[in-house]
Design an enzyme around this catalytic site. Structure first.
Site, PDB file in Angstrom:
ATOM      1  N   CYS A 207     -30.481 -19.465 -41.571  1.00 12.11           N
ATOM      2  CA  CYS A 207     -30.138 -20.258 -40.391  1.00 12.11           C
ATOM      3  C   CYS A 207     -28.683 -20.722 -40.488  1.00 12.11           C
ATOM      4  CB  CYS A 207     -31.071 -21.452 -40.300  1.00 12.11           C
ATOM      5  SG  CYS A 207     -30.670 -22.588 -38.965  1.00 12.11           S
ATOM      6  N   CYS A 210     -28.800 -24.915 -40.564  1.00 13.25           N
ATOM      7  CA  CYS A 210     -29.233 -25.708 -41.726  1.00 13.25           C
ATOM      8  C   CYS A 210     -29.295 -24.908 -43.024  1.00 13.25           C
ATOM      9  CB  CYS A 210     -30.591 -26.346 -41.429  1.00 13.25           C
ATOM     10  SG  CYS A 210     -31.948 -25.167 -41.468  1.00 13.25           S
ATOM     11  N   CYS A 229     -35.899 -20.767 -36.909  1.00 11.82           N
ATOM     12  CA  CYS A 229     -35.797 -21.530 -38.148  1.00 11.82           C
ATOM     13  C   CYS A 229     -36.907 -22.575 -38.155  1.00 11.82           C
ATOM     14  CB  CYS A 229     -34.428 -22.194 -38.257  1.00 11.82           C
ATOM     15  SG  CYS A 229     -34.329 -23.322 -39.663  1.00 11.82           S
ATOM     16  N   CYS A 232     -35.134 -26.443 -38.893  1.00  5.96           N
ATOM     17  CA  CYS A 232     -34.409 -27.272 -37.926  1.00  5.96           C
ATOM     18  C   CYS A 232     -34.757 -26.908 -36.488  1.00  5.96           C
ATOM     19  CB  CYS A 232     -32.905 -27.169 -38.143  1.00  5.96           C
ATOM     20  SG  CYS A 232     -32.184 -25.614 -37.590  1.00  5.96           S
ATOM     21  N   ASP A 339     -14.700   3.212 -50.026  1.00  5.55           N
ATOM     22  CA  ASP A 339     -15.764   2.843 -50.945  1.00  5.55           C
ATOM     23  C   ASP A 339     -17.082   3.288 -50.333  1.00  5.55           C
ATOM     24  OD1 ASP A 339     -17.686   1.695 -52.482  1.00  5.55           O
ATOM     25  OD2 ASP A 339     -17.083  -0.384 -52.101  1.00  5.55           O
TER      26      ASP A 339
HETATM   27 ZN   LIG Z   1     -32.234 -24.237 -39.353  1.00  6.64          ZN
END
Ligand SMILES: [Zn+2]
Length: 426
Positions: A207, A210, A229, A232, A339
């Protein structure tokens, strides 16, 4: 009166054109060296403003499709159609338009993600479209969170309309956390069964508000899906333009996203949705992205792949191909990325590669063959060719008349395309 910069740049454009080399960045480079404000002056002159399209994958297709929709709607569009997406490429687009005596009223440009903030410091676009953010870009300019913060800062207070992929948590977070004028496109979950639901590398698993791990109800590919999430409450915003079931000439599910983004941007520009939809349905794509070419009795379909997600996605798209042969080409020139350790991140273990013969070519063919061997592909199915022409001839002979998919990195694709079109005998 035309400026000196523009006259000299035009001259270089016409000289290059005579030499059969259009689409380059030199005319723009010359113009910008002589007049630093050449690009910003021209962008500001556009009566209907301009759109910038950025993101890791899909920006070329999205740009081309949006241009097509606007042209069909009667607008005169200036665009960096060659895909040269740094400021000198954009400046070149204006020189080309001037040389063709066109007077564009709107601009649509694909722009390198790295240059978005610096361009936004100079000029204000009407719309910015962000397709997605994948990990392959990170070692170039820092973590996803840094990019998000930089973009929010450069977009704040400008009055730009943002067209964002709701299914990409990092892209959606720009709109959700930046308090910006945002519009979302995504996949309609009613059509989830049309998608492979791959479990290839997930980049944006955390997230951006948070830091908690995100929960996904559905993953369409990589880290794109229905996310939220639990900590939060930050959640995928509901998209206003939903793909998943467009009937397209373009191959691949990822194009459902590109089309949704283009339709949403055109709607914001005042184009009727039905017009955008009709143009999208007949759109046949940009070179190297699903293009089909006949060659020595065979038929080939090109898929550009420049990072592990693109490669995984291309392989899953050709999963249903009935061809008994597939061509995989890996180069390591600057434009491919020198690469090539990313090949170990291709989700090969999750994809069953059906074709009996895998023709492997390019300057790092042996590395790719080794990667495929470790993914469990039997050595007798792997055919490594140094010579592209021989590789394609063999593929043609083994194809039984079925369309052969080619998945290739950038310079490998250009070379294969040249050979297929008969422009190179090397
Ligand atoms: Zn969150």
């Amino acid at each position: 009166m035309q400026s000196m910069a523009s006259q000299l740049a035009k001259l270089s454009y016409l000289t290059l054109k005579k030499a059969g080399r259009t689409g380059g960045t030199w005319p723009g480079e010359i113009a910008l060296r002589l007049d630093k404000s050449y690009l910003s002056n021209n962008l500001e002159k556009l009566q209907q403003g301009f759109v910038l399209v950025t993101g890791t994958n899909g920006k070329t297709t999205t740009t081309h499709l949006l241009v097509e929709i606007l042209r069909v709607s009667g607008m005169s569009v200036v665009t960096n159609s060659s895909g040269a997406n740094l400021p000198n490429g954009l400046a070149s687009a204006f020189i080309e338009a001037e040389s063709q005596k066109r007077n564009p009223d709107i601009g649509v440009f694909e722009i390198d993600e790295n240059y978005l903030p610096s361009i936004l410091n100079l000029v204000t676009p009407r719309i910015v479209v962000i397709t997605n953010i994948f990990r392959d870009q990170l070692d170039r300019f820092g973590e996803i969170e840094t990019i998000k913060n930089k973009w929010i800062k450069s977009l704040s207070g400008k009055g730009v309309q943002l067209v964002l992929n709701s299914d990409d948590p990092a892209v959606a977070a720009i709109g959700l956390l930046g308090d910006l004028d945002s519009y979302y496109f995504g996949i309609d979950f009613k059509h989830a069964s049309n998608f492979a639901n791959l479990k290839s590398p997930k980049d944006s698993g955390f997230c951006l508000r948070c830091g908690e791990k995100l929960t996904f109800k559905i993953i369409f590919y990589s880290h794109l899906g229905d996310w939220s999430c639990q900590n939060c409450g930050l959640t995928r915003p509901k998209p206003t333009e939903m793909g998943g079931n467009y009937s397209l000439q373009l191959p691949g599910n990822y194009n459902q996203y590109n089309v949704a983004g283009s339709i949403l941007a055109s709607t914001l520009l005042g184009i009727e949705r039905q017009i955008s939809l009709t143009v999208s349905e007949s759109f046949v794509g940009v070179f190297g992205r699903g293009e089909t070419i006949d060659f020595e009795g065979g038929k080939f379909e090109l898929h550009l792949a420049k990072n592990p997600t693109g490669f995984t996605q291309s392989l899953s798209e050709v999963h249903d191909a009935v061809s008994p042969v597939i061509v995989l080409l890996l180069n390591d020139k600057i434009a491919d990325g020198q690469d090539i350790s990313w090949i170990w991140d291709i989700g090969l273990e999750e994809i069953i590669i059906h074709p009996q013969h895998l023709i492997i070519g390019g300057s790092r063919a042996n590395d790719l063959a080794l990667r495929l061997f470790y993914a469990g592909i039997e050595t007798e199915r792997l055919h490594v060719y140094e010579n592209f022409h021989h590789a394609l001839q063999t593929a043609s002979q083994l194809s039984n008349g079925e369309k052969v998919p080619i998945v290739a990195t950038y310079t490998a694709m250009l070379k294969a395309r040249k050979i297929l079109l008969g422009k190179s005998l090397l």
